[in-house]
Design a protein around this motif. Structure first.
Motif, PDB file in Angstrom:
ATOM      1  N   CYS A 200       3.402  -5.103  -9.073  1.00  0.00           N
ATOM      2  CA  CYS A 200       3.064  -6.522  -9.173  1.00  0.00           C
ATOM      3  C   CYS A 200       4.093  -7.267 -10.028  1.00  0.00           C
ATOM      4  CB  CYS A 200       1.661  -6.678  -9.755  1.00  0.00           C
ATOM      5  SG  CYS A 200       1.085  -8.387  -9.821  1.00  0.00           S
TER       6      CYS A 200
ATOM      7  N   LYS B   8       0.836  -1.205   0.000  1.00  0.00           N
ATOM      8  CA  LYS B   8       0.000   0.000   0.000  1.00  0.00           C
ATOM      9  C   LYS B   8       0.867   1.250   0.000  1.00  0.00           C
ATOM     10  CE  LYS B   8      -4.190   1.920   0.790  1.00  0.00           C
ATOM     11  NZ  LYS B   8      -5.386   1.740  -0.053  1.00  0.00           N
ATOM     12  N   LYS B   9       1.950   1.229   0.782  1.00  0.00           N
ATOM     13  CA  LYS B   9       2.830   2.400   0.866  1.00  0.00           C
ATOM     14  C   LYS B   9       3.620   2.583  -0.430  1.00  0.00           C
ATOM     15  CE  LYS B   9       4.842   3.640   4.630  1.00  0.00           C
ATOM     16  NZ  LYS B   9       3.975   4.750   5.023  1.00  0.00           N
TER      17      LYS B   9
ATOM     18  N   LYS C 265       2.926   2.408  -9.775  1.00  0.00           N
ATOM     19  CA  LYS C 265       1.651   1.870 -10.251  1.00  0.00           C
ATOM     20  C   LYS C 265       1.481   0.433  -9.773  1.00  0.00           C
ATOM     21  CE  LYS C 265       1.264   4.657 -14.468  1.00  0.00           C
ATOM     22  NZ  LYS C 265       1.120   4.603 -15.949  1.00  0.00           N
ATOM     23  N   SER C 266       0.241   0.031  -9.540  1.00  0.00           N
ATOM     24  CA  SER C 266      -0.023  -1.316  -9.027  1.00  0.00           C
ATOM     25  C   SER C 266       0.488  -2.395  -9.978  1.00  0.00           C
ATOM     26  CB  SER C 266      -1.522  -1.510  -8.788  1.00  0.00           C
ATOM     27  OG  SER C 266      -2.275  -1.351  -9.991  1.00  0.00           O
TER      28      SER C 266
ATOM     29  N   MET D 287       2.742   1.736  -3.373  1.00  0.00           N
ATOM     30  CA  MET D 287       1.872   2.182  -4.454  1.00  0.00           C
ATOM     31  C   MET D 287       1.537   3.673  -4.383  1.00  0.00           C
ATOM     32  SD  MET D 287      -0.721  -0.941  -5.416  1.00  0.00           S
ATOM     33  CE  MET D 287      -1.189  -1.362  -3.737  1.00  0.00           C
ATOM     34  N   GLU D 288       2.051   4.351  -3.369  1.00  0.00           N
ATOM     35  CA  GLU D 288       1.953   5.805  -3.354  1.00  0.00           C
ATOM     36  C   GLU D 288       2.903   6.411  -4.386  1.00  0.00           C
ATOM     37  OE1 GLU D 288       2.809   6.919   0.643  1.00  0.00           O
ATOM     38  OE2 GLU D 288       0.922   6.129   1.450  1.00  0.00           O
TER      39      GLU D 288
ATOM     40  N   HIS E  82      -5.093  -0.685  -3.993  1.00  0.00           N
ATOM     41  CA  HIS E  82      -4.769   0.726  -4.244  1.00  0.00           C
ATOM     42  C   HIS E  82      -5.982   1.622  -3.993  1.00  0.00           C
ATOM     43  CE1 HIS E  82      -2.972   4.253  -6.047  1.00  0.00           C
ATOM     44  NE2 HIS E  82      -3.934   4.329  -6.940  1.00  0.00           N
ATOM     45  N   LEU E  83      -7.184   1.072  -4.208  1.00  0.00           N
ATOM     46  CA  LEU E  83      -8.402   1.864  -4.072  1.00  0.00           C
ATOM     47  C   LEU E  83      -9.090   1.711  -2.727  1.00  0.00           C
ATOM     48  CD1 LEU E  83      -9.997   1.116  -7.571  1.00  0.00           C
ATOM     49  CD2 LEU E  83      -8.740   3.177  -6.902  1.00  0.00           C
TER      50      LEU E  83
ATOM     51  N   MET F 189      -3.738  -6.088  -6.214  1.00  0.00           N
ATOM     52  CA  MET F 189      -2.950  -4.863  -6.040  1.00  0.00           C
ATOM     53  C   MET F 189      -3.736  -3.639  -6.493  1.00  0.00           C
ATOM     54  SD  MET F 189      -0.064  -5.788  -4.697  1.00  0.00           S
ATOM     55  CE  MET F 189       1.183  -4.556  -5.024  1.00  0.00           C
ATOM     56  N   TYR F 190      -4.480  -3.782  -7.592  1.00  0.00           N
ATOM     57  CA  TYR F 190      -5.279  -2.653  -8.067  1.00  0.00           C
ATOM     58  C   TYR F 190      -6.404  -2.342  -7.083  1.00  0.00           C
ATOM     59  CZ  TYR F 190      -7.914   0.434 -11.145  1.00  0.00           C
ATOM     60  OH  TYR F 190      -8.567   1.519 -11.665  1.00  0.00           O
TER      61      TYR F 190
END
Length: 309
Positions: free
Chosen positions: A191, A179-180, A186-187, A182-183, A246-247, A242-243
């Motif tokens: 991945c 999560k961190k 990109k997911s 992906m700041e 991200h949300l 992962m996507y």
């Protein structure tokens, strides 16, 4: 990050789909065979998935080269939260019913919720804490039943539980660190980097320790199943998860994971003919009740936040 209710639902559906695919992973591992070396089982699937995602992986490496501040987190993400965690996982599958292993791994829901509180400020409310208590009761009951009822001399349920618990702890770190990361990444890039880097490290490390000859022992059928595992149970579900992560909040992601063990247990029962006592099914039901309470509460909270935008 506040998002609209439609996006919240999309994130939940993506993560749910990823866990349904992941639920087949323990089954394929058992079908490939207990005689296959665990590093080959783990590293082979990761490498195949990584090669299929080579383009997004290369894009991610370009960003990583420019961002030295991300190196420490990425190192933990790959070595501890992927390589070591995955090895512990496949060892656990060797010693426990695949569905029970999957269930133990989902115990990270408790660890993930507290970690998300500390790292992202996702403070659990009373409903979430109540659901966590129910989940913990279910896991304690499952541990006692599975170890007490084990009668297969070729399997070590205690080792299986310890390895599965270790994997759950490390994979909790993967959720938080992913999560961190992906700041800044990109997911899809993260991945691909995860699959390719962790897979190559595992394979190269095993070969350096003298295991290169083990690859030749795999039959064509085993290679085919390993390739299916790589695509269906590694690359695709990781990309979806992962996507979605991200949300969505980490708490929701952890609760969503509880969908996997039930599917795995059903498949293990009907395909592998592995029996699960009625008492254990009841204990598993307790886990799902607790997880459902957490998930419904988190969904309502997310959609309520989105309406306030």
């Amino acid at each position: 990050m506040k998002i609209d209710s439609r996006t919240v639902l999309q994130a939940y559906l993506l993560m749910g789909a990823s866990w349904l695919l992941w639920s087949l992973d323990p089954i394929l591992i058992r079908i490939i065979g207990d005689d296959v070396a665990r590093p080959i089982m783990s590293g082979g699937a990761l490498t195949i998935a990584g090669v299929l995602m080579i383009y997004p992986a290369l894009c991610g490496y370009k960003v990583l080269l420019r961002r030295k501040d991300l190196w420490g987190g990425f190192f933990y993400y790959i070595i501890f939260a992927t390589v070591i965690a995955d090895l512990l996982y496949v060892i656990a599958i060797r010693n426990l019913n695949p569905g029970l292993t999957s269930l133990i791994l989902r115990s990270q829901i408790v660890m993930a919720i507290f970690s998300a509180w500390m790292c992202f400020g996702e403070k659990p409310n009373r409903v979430t804490l109540f659901g966590m208590v129910i989940v913990i009761i279910g896991y304690i009951a499952n541990a006692w039943i599975s170890i007490a009822k084990s009668s297969e001399p070729s399997r070590n349920p205690t080792l299986g539980w310890l390895c599965a618990l270790g994997a759950a702890i490390l994979w909790t770190g993967a959720t938080i660190m992913g999560k961190k990361l992906m700041e800044n990444l990109k997911s899809s890039h993260l991945c691909g980097m995860r699959m390719l880097t962790a897979g190559l490290i595992t394979i190269v490390g095993y070969c350096c320790l003298g295991g290169a000859g083990e690859f030749a022992k795999l039959s064509g059928q085993q290679w085919a199943i390993l390739a299916i595992k790589a695509v269906v149970c590694s690359g695709l579900p990781f990309a979806l998860y992962m996507y979605g992560l991200h949300l969505a909040p980490v708490t929701a992601a952890a609760a969503m994971e509880q969908a996997a063990p039930l599917c795995t247990l059903f498949v293990a029962t009907f395909i592998l003919k592995e029996t699960v006592p009625l008492l254990q099914w009841l204990a598993i039901a307790v886990v799902f009740v607790g997880a459902t309470i957490i998930l419904v509460n988190q969904y309502r909270k997310s959609t309520s936040d989105s309406k306030e935008m």
